[in-house]
Write an enzyme that holds these catalytic residues in place. Sequence first.
Site, PDB file in Angstrom:
ATOM      1  N   SER A 188      46.489  47.619  36.387  1.00 20.17           N
ATOM      2  CA  SER A 188      47.607  46.680  36.417  1.00 20.17           C
ATOM      3  C   SER A 188      48.242  46.728  37.798  1.00 20.17           C
ATOM      4  CB  SER A 188      48.631  47.050  35.350  1.00 20.17           C
ATOM      5  OG  SER A 188      49.311  48.225  35.759  1.00 20.17           O
ATOM      6  N   LYS A 189      49.270  45.905  37.965  1.00 22.72           N
ATOM      7  CA  LYS A 189      49.957  45.829  39.265  1.00 22.72           C
ATOM      8  C   LYS A 189      50.451  47.195  39.736  1.00 22.72           C
ATOM      9  CE  LYS A 189      51.660  41.113  39.179  1.00 22.72           C
ATOM     10  NZ  LYS A 189      52.304  40.674  37.945  1.00 22.72           N
ATOM     11  N   ARG A 190      50.769  48.041  38.755  1.00 25.32           N
ATOM     12  CA  ARG A 190      51.207  49.399  39.095  1.00 25.32           C
ATOM     13  C   ARG A 190      50.229  50.094  40.033  1.00 25.32           C
ATOM     14  NH1 ARG A 190      50.588  53.311  35.577  1.00 25.32           N
ATOM     15  NH2 ARG A 190      49.476  52.020  34.084  1.00 25.32           N
ATOM     16  N   GLY A 193      48.523  48.760  42.376  1.00 19.99           N
ATOM     17  CA  GLY A 193      48.368  48.100  43.679  1.00 19.99           C
ATOM     18  C   GLY A 193      47.848  46.693  43.495  1.00 19.99           C
TER      19      GLY A 193
END
Length: 473
Positions: A240-242, A244
Site C-alpha cells: 500500500s501507499k505506506r 512508498g
Amino acid sequence: MSDAIRVRFPPSPSGHLHVGGARTALFNWLFARHHGGVFVLRIEDTDRDRSTEESIESILEALRWLDLDWDEGPPAPGYRQTERLEIYRAHAERLLAQGRAYYCDCSPAELDAQRQVAQRRGETFRYSRRCRDRGLTQGALRLRIPAEGETVIQDLIHGPVTFDHSQLDDWILVRSDGGPTYNFCVVVDDVTMRISHVIRGDDHLSNTPKQVLCYQALGYALPEFAHVPMILGPDRSRLSKRHGATSVQAFRDAGVLPQAMVNYLARLGWSHGDQEVFTREELIEYFDLKHVGASGAVFDAAKLEWLSQHWIKQTPSRQLAEAILPFVERAGLRPPGDLDWLARAIDTLKERAKTLVEMVERGRFYLEAPRTWEPRAARELFTPAGLDRLGLLAERLEAVGEFDAEHLEGLYRELAAEGGLKLVDLAQLTRLAVTGGTASPPIFQVLALLGRTETVGRLRAARAAGRVHGAAR
Ligand code: GLU
C-alpha cells in the site's frame, strides 16, 4: 486471432493505476497474446461517487505507457458499465421472471439492526431471507441461492476452493433505487463479453462464489478462474501507499523505462526458471498461469532499480534521447534540438544511470554551464597555479586542430609533459572547471561533445570565478 481465449482487465476508475492493477493487466495481456486471444478493457464505473473521468484517462495513459494494447474497449462504446445499464436490467428481469430472484423491502434500518445483532454475537451478517416468498413487486432485487450445499471454485492458481452456502446469503443484484450492484455487473459483463478466463487479484476470491451462483441462476457456463496472489510490502503486509510509491505513474515519473516496469511486474508472482531479464517477446512466448505462484510476491524496489538500469543500458541511445526529453524539461533545462548529439551524450552516461531522472542529473552539465564549483575541490584545484593552467588550457584548446576525444587527449599528454604534471591532475582541473564537479564521464569525450567554443568559454569562466574567490580568501 483465436476468439476462444478472451480475457479482460476491468479497472474501477477511482485513482491512478497501481502496480497491483498493472500486474493484473499485464498477466491478462500476456495470456491473451500468448494464446493469440483477445484482451478486453472494461471500465467498471457503476460506483458513480468514486469514479472520475480523470482516473479513466490516467489509467488508460498508464496502460498505453506500458504498451498493453487492448483489442476491445474504450473509446469504442459499450465498454463502460454506465453505458450498459439496459443489459443489466434485461438480465435482472430474466432472473425475476424465472423465480431466481425476488424483491425485498427490508429497510436499511432493519438490516442494520440485524447486522449489529450478528456483530454482537461475533457472526457474519447474512440476510434472513425474510422476503423470499412474499411475492413483492418492488424493492431491492435479491438472488435466490441454494440454502444448502457448497460451491467449489476450481481455481487455476489455488486449486479447488470450497465455500459453504451457510457462509453466503441472498445477495442484492439491483438496489431499490434501480442501480445494479458490482458483483452482478461483473457477471453480466463477463458473460456478454464472452470472457473465457477471469484472471484477477485474489482479493476478489471471496466474490467468486456469489458470482458463480449468479452464472448458474442465469444458466451460463462458467469461465475459468485464476486468482493471482496479492503483492506484498517488505513487511509482508499487502502493498500500500505506506510502503512508498505504488502508482505506475510514480515509476514513470521517476524515469523507469516501460520495458523495465513490464519486466519487473511480470516477475512479481510468475517465474520462468531463474531467468530475471525478459524481452516482451520472451514474456509472450513463456507466460503461463501454471507458473504463477500461490503465495504473495514481495515488492522489491532494489530489484526494480536493477532492471531499470539494465534496460537503460540495453536501449539504443537515440531512443533514450527521445524518452529523456520530458525529464530534461522537468529539470528546468532547455532540451537540445539535435537529438543525435543528445544520443552521443547519453552514450557517455547510460552505463551508470539507474533512471532517466538520475541520468539528467548526472548529465546536467552538458546542457548548462556550471555556475558554482564544488567548494572543496575548488579550494584544492583553483589555486593561483591552477588558475594559470586554466588560462593556458583555454589558449591551447582554442588553437588545437581537431576537437575530438583522441586529439584532445594527445594535447593534454603534451601539456602534462611540458609542465611536468600528471595527466590526471590536468584532467581533474578541467573536469571541475567545465562540469562543476569531480565526477563525470570520460573528460575528453565530454569536451568533444561540448565543443570548442563552449569548452573554452567554461574554462575562462571558471578561471575568472576562481580569481574572484581567490581574491576574497
Ligand atoms: N473492478 C475490479 C477492480 O478494479 C476488478 C473486478 C474483477 O476483476 O472482477 O478491482
